[in-house]
Design a protein around this motif. Sequence first.
Motif, mmCIF file in Angstrom:
data_model
loop_
_atom_site.group_PDB
_atom_site.id
_atom_site.type_symbol
_atom_site.label_atom_id
_atom_site.label_comp_id
_atom_site.label_asym_id
_atom_site.label_seq_id
_atom_site.Cartn_x
_atom_site.Cartn_y
_atom_site.Cartn_z
ATOM 1 N N SER B 23 0.834 -1.208 0.000
ATOM 2 C CA SER B 23 0.000 0.000 0.000
ATOM 3 C C SER B 23 0.865 1.253 0.000
ATOM 4 N N ASP B 63 -6.057 1.973 1.727
ATOM 5 C CA ASP B 63 -6.847 1.217 2.677
ATOM 6 C C ASP B 63 -8.118 1.993 3.007
ATOM 7 N N THR B 74 -4.831 -4.430 4.624
ATOM 8 C CA THR B 74 -5.662 -4.391 3.441
ATOM 9 C C THR B 74 -6.499 -5.661 3.409
ATOM 10 N N ASP B 93 -4.495 -3.068 -5.758
ATOM 11 C CA ASP B 93 -3.732 -3.262 -4.520
ATOM 12 C C ASP B 93 -4.400 -4.410 -3.772
HETATM 13 MG MG LIG Z 1 -1.739 -2.981 2.185
#
Ligand SMILES: [Mg+2]
Lengths: 302, 419
Positions: B23, B63, B74, B93
């Motif tokens: 992330s 997130d 996540t 992601d």
């Molecule tokens: Mg992540």
Amino acid sequence: MTELYNLDHLTELEAESIFVIREVAAQFDRPAILFSGGKDSIVVTHIAKKAFAPARIPMPLVHIDTGHNFLETIAFRDNLIQDMGVNLIVGSVQDTINQGKVQEETGNNASRNKLQTTTLIDTIEENRFDACVGGARRDEEKSRAKERFFSHRDDFSQWDPKNQRPELWNLFNGMHAPGEHFRVFPLNNWTELDVWNYILKEKIELPSLYFSHERECIRREGQILAMSEFLNLREGEKPEMIRIRFRTLGDLTITGAFESEADTLEKIIEEVAATRITERGGRMDDKRSSSAMEDRKKDGYF
Amino acid sequence: MSETTTNGLLRFTTAGSVDDGKSTLIGRLLYDSKSIFEDQLEAIKEASTQKGINGPDLSLLTDGLRAEREQGITIDVAYRYFATPRRKFIIADTPGHIQYTRNMVTGASTADLAIILIDARHGLLEQTNRHSFIASLLGLRHLVVCVNKMDLVDFDEARYREIVQEYKSFSSRLDITDITFIPISALLGDNVVDKSKNMSWYGGSTLLHHLENVHVGSDRNLQDCRFPIQYVVRPQTDEHRDFRGYAGRIASGVFKPGDKILALPSGKESTIKEITLGDEKLEKAFPPLSVTMTIEDDIDISRGDMLVRMNNQPDVVTLLDAKICWLGEKPLNTSSRFILRHLTNEVPAKVTEILYCIDINTLHRNEENTMVSTNDIARIKIKTASPVLTDSYRKNRTTGAFILVDPSTHLTVAAGVVG
Ligand SMILES: [Mg+2]
Ligand SMILES: Nc1nc2c(ncn2[C@@H]2O[C@H](COP(=O)(O)OP(=O)(O)O)[C@@H](O)[C@H]2O)c(=O)[nH]1
């Protein structure tokens, strides 16, 4: 030789969106397109037209009418319906209020944005829609970034973001129990700039509200709101004429305008490309908390 | 104002173990390529301060769910978009936790390229292997292995070489030929968009430069003509009384008006009359275009059928050899019935045999273990109630892919590839 087979990314996005909309028509018995009158739902409708040409779009457009509309939006909607020869179904927030199902918000920040959810769910139930195609995009807001193309809603229209069906390749699983439905988002992979560039490329007509014009407005908490009979003026607020345009079109009482000289698509695109604030940044409803959108979506919001 | 990008679209996914920095890396790419809006930046700065972190925590950008922000992990795939003058990027992601592997599979299934992150301190972890293997299973042709957190190992070249070596000895058994290694610090930005000042020993390109220039066009299959019919367009208006258009997305190959075609499974022959997109007539159609075709003869064709060329046909089968990634909560039960969704077709199906599970650490076949649990990868045999038109996934990522749906829960329980 492969050079000949390169596509620009807008064509590729369009191809994906057409596929998604056709999949809706093929997999569901009673699909509909949620039409807000904003640019994203206009683009969805345009893509649906291309997907089924030369036939008509094989599903109705549904407009959830807050009663707090820009006149331009309604005129535009009615024209489009006529041009395309599709059915229009209107769900009225005023009716929902009259039926005593929801209470109108009062006070200075009153808006009908939240009430829409009840009307939307009622409209879905009354018409037994099993799929509702919307113009939302993943780049709009952080909880939207998690959306599937086919997004499952339970019997209460609720979204369970922690437990979404995996969505693999372009194999969309639209199976559902009676009473459940899907929200479908063909524009998921588009950004705001993609939408504008596509509107230019396809010469799509838009309501005049998107283009710079003079309008009577007030300034509130750093925002510019259009004057209307629905807006409750606070002390010290004075209407003034400002050259503005809108970046999104929603409930009249909460959709922020901003000062702009952009009166052509080319100028708007230049402006959007240079802008450093997200498009929902202009909406009071998202500012209520950092999970505001996620919470509303779970409840069945657009 | 450039309307389009010169290198088109690149879809990529990030993978790796929890906390390897996926992330953060995406946040860094967006931040350094100036794709983060001011209000987003303000919001994450505020949230970072609340969490007691100095400077913006870039992972907060992706997130997006409440539970994710609360737990700092996540959970589901988040899609992010950015563009440079060269290319538009779609990033998936994906979560690192093993229980969310199915979301990693979701993100990878539509990707052209995967970025695998490795924490320079820890080296390869089980999830690194699992994700690399899934990327290979899903037919991704390009991998970028980013050795991250180089700042925490003093930007040490020897440590980097060690990890590269370790990865190479693992990946030699994978089916991916294009693997690029880049030492980075997602947190500080080294070699992400800008060249690192701390690793002069690294002569390769930065991550963004690589992503902008990697060639994926030739990954498309332009040889084998496959047009799965998605929808039959029948206007039934006075103007178009007898119009019958076959709508769908080209899976592979190039189609032109005048081409002789064969409709499967009926085996009837005809010729393409017109190919249209909206009201525009096309001279040729190729993947991934969505088009409508009309043909010269009046033959019965419906959703689920396929137009192909006489001399190049897919397999028409009711028995499938396949690898699956099991996504269901309960183990695979061979007495269950499934719906197999393949292209625009849905057919009842049974799993007739579980041949083996694959140990993702060693990549060995484990023939003793035929209990297929959540996130397991197994080779199985499937029988369908009516024929499906397939190619091996290696040859064709569209006609070789399928999912299994549990008809009692309606949930997607397996991702499968043919061959
Ligand atoms: Mg992540
Ligand atoms: N020192 C250092 N820390 C990093 C780097 N990249 C990520 N981190 C930290 O590692 C932790 C996990 O990062 P995150 O992006 O959430 O990992 P994910 O689980 O793979 O998405 C966070 O505290 C980051 O700030 C890096 O290059 N250097």
